[in-house]
Design a protein around this motif. Structure first.
Motif, PDB file in Angstrom:
ATOM      1  N   LEU A 117       0.831  -1.199   0.000  1.00 26.53           N
ATOM      2  CA  LEU A 117       0.000   0.000   0.000  1.00 26.53           C
ATOM      3  C   LEU A 117       0.870   1.256   0.000  1.00 26.53           C
ATOM      4  CD1 LEU A 117      -2.856   1.058  -0.048  1.00 26.53           C
ATOM      5  CD2 LEU A 117      -2.920   0.873   2.429  1.00 26.53           C
ATOM      6  N   SER A 118       1.941   1.223   0.759  1.00 26.41           N
ATOM      7  CA  SER A 118       2.873   2.352   0.802  1.00 26.41           C
ATOM      8  C   SER A 118       3.508   2.590  -0.570  1.00 26.41           C
ATOM      9  CB  SER A 118       3.951   2.092   1.843  1.00 26.41           C
ATOM     10  OG  SER A 118       4.898   3.127   1.845  1.00 26.41           O
ATOM     11  N   GLU A 119       3.881   1.509  -1.245  1.00 27.23           N
ATOM     12  CA  GLU A 119       4.466   1.634  -2.586  1.00 27.23           C
ATOM     13  C   GLU A 119       3.440   2.164  -3.583  1.00 27.23           C
ATOM     14  OE1 GLU A 119       7.843  -1.871  -2.593  1.00 27.23           O
ATOM     15  OE2 GLU A 119       5.732  -2.455  -2.787  1.00 27.23           O
ATOM     16  N   ARG A 125      -5.539   0.885  -4.987  1.00 30.82           N
ATOM     17  CA  ARG A 125      -5.382   1.375  -3.606  1.00 30.82           C
ATOM     18  C   ARG A 125      -6.731   1.444  -2.908  1.00 30.82           C
ATOM     19  NH1 ARG A 125      -3.972   7.420  -2.966  1.00 30.82           N
ATOM     20  NH2 ARG A 125      -6.138   7.446  -3.631  1.00 30.82           N
ATOM     21  N   ASP A 126      -7.739   1.963  -3.598  1.00 34.21           N
ATOM     22  CA  ASP A 126      -9.069   2.088  -2.996  1.00 34.21           C
ATOM     23  C   ASP A 126      -9.663   0.718  -2.683  1.00 34.21           C
ATOM     24  OD1 ASP A 126      -8.763   4.807  -3.234  1.00 34.21           O
ATOM     25  OD2 ASP A 126     -10.112   5.013  -4.951  1.00 34.21           O
ATOM     26  N   ALA A 127      -9.446  -0.253  -3.563  1.00 32.09           N
ATOM     27  CA  ALA A 127      -9.949  -1.601  -3.325  1.00 32.09           C
ATOM     28  C   ALA A 127      -9.293  -2.208  -2.088  1.00 32.09           C
ATOM     29  CB  ALA A 127      -9.701  -2.484  -4.549  1.00 32.09           C
ATOM     30  N   ARG A 128      -8.022  -1.966  -1.918  1.00 32.91           N
ATOM     31  CA  ARG A 128      -7.316  -2.497  -0.756  1.00 32.91           C
ATOM     32  C   ARG A 128      -7.770  -1.812   0.530  1.00 32.91           C
ATOM     33  NH1 ARG A 128      -0.997  -3.366  -2.155  1.00 32.91           N
ATOM     34  NH2 ARG A 128      -1.273  -4.455  -4.125  1.00 32.91           N
ATOM     35  N   SER A 129      -8.093  -0.540   0.433  1.00 32.37           N
ATOM     36  CA  SER A 129      -8.514   0.219   1.615  1.00 32.37           C
ATOM     37  C   SER A 129      -9.860  -0.244   2.132  1.00 32.37           C
ATOM     38  CB  SER A 129      -8.578   1.704   1.282  1.00 32.37           C
ATOM     39  OG  SER A 129      -7.300   2.199   0.954  1.00 32.37           O
ATOM     40  N   LYS A 130     -10.671  -0.812   1.270  1.00 30.36           N
ATOM     41  CA  LYS A 130     -12.003  -1.288   1.668  1.00 30.36           C
ATOM     42  C   LYS A 130     -11.969  -2.625   2.378  1.00 30.36           C
ATOM     43  CE  LYS A 130     -14.361   1.214  -1.970  1.00 30.36           C
ATOM     44  NZ  LYS A 130     -15.160   1.130  -3.179  1.00 30.36           N
ATOM     45  N   LYS A 131     -10.849  -3.307   2.308  1.00 31.03           N
ATOM     46  CA  LYS A 131     -10.722  -4.636   2.930  1.00 31.03           C
ATOM     47  C   LYS A 131     -10.658  -4.553   4.421  1.00 31.03           C
ATOM     48  CE  LYS A 131      -8.545  -6.871  -0.978  1.00 31.03           C
ATOM     49  NZ  LYS A 131      -7.396  -7.582  -1.476  1.00 31.03           N
TER      50      LYS A 131
END
Length: 66
Positions: A9-11, A60-66
């Protein structure tokens, strides 16, 4: 970028920031460009950068929803 899912996520955030800076620079170049070929080349590059930015932002947005 061929495989966004291999980035942390940072990358992803770092890459997004780089793309945003690239787009700003390209827009500034476009404002000062003269000649149809130069303007077209810059416009194509802006489009490429925007497409990659959208792809990374969606990831990034998809990962943030997890």
């Amino acid at each position: 970028m061929s495989n966004e899912s291999s980035l942390s996520l940072s990358e992803l955030n770092d890459r997004i920031a780089i793309l945003q800076a690239n787009i700003r620079q390209l827009v500034e170049q476009a404002a000062g460009a003269s000649g149809e070929q130069s303007e077209e080349r810059i416009a194509n590059r802006i489009n490429q950068q925007n497409e990659e930015l959208e792809k990374l932002t969606r990831e990034r947005d998809a990962r943030s929803k997890k």
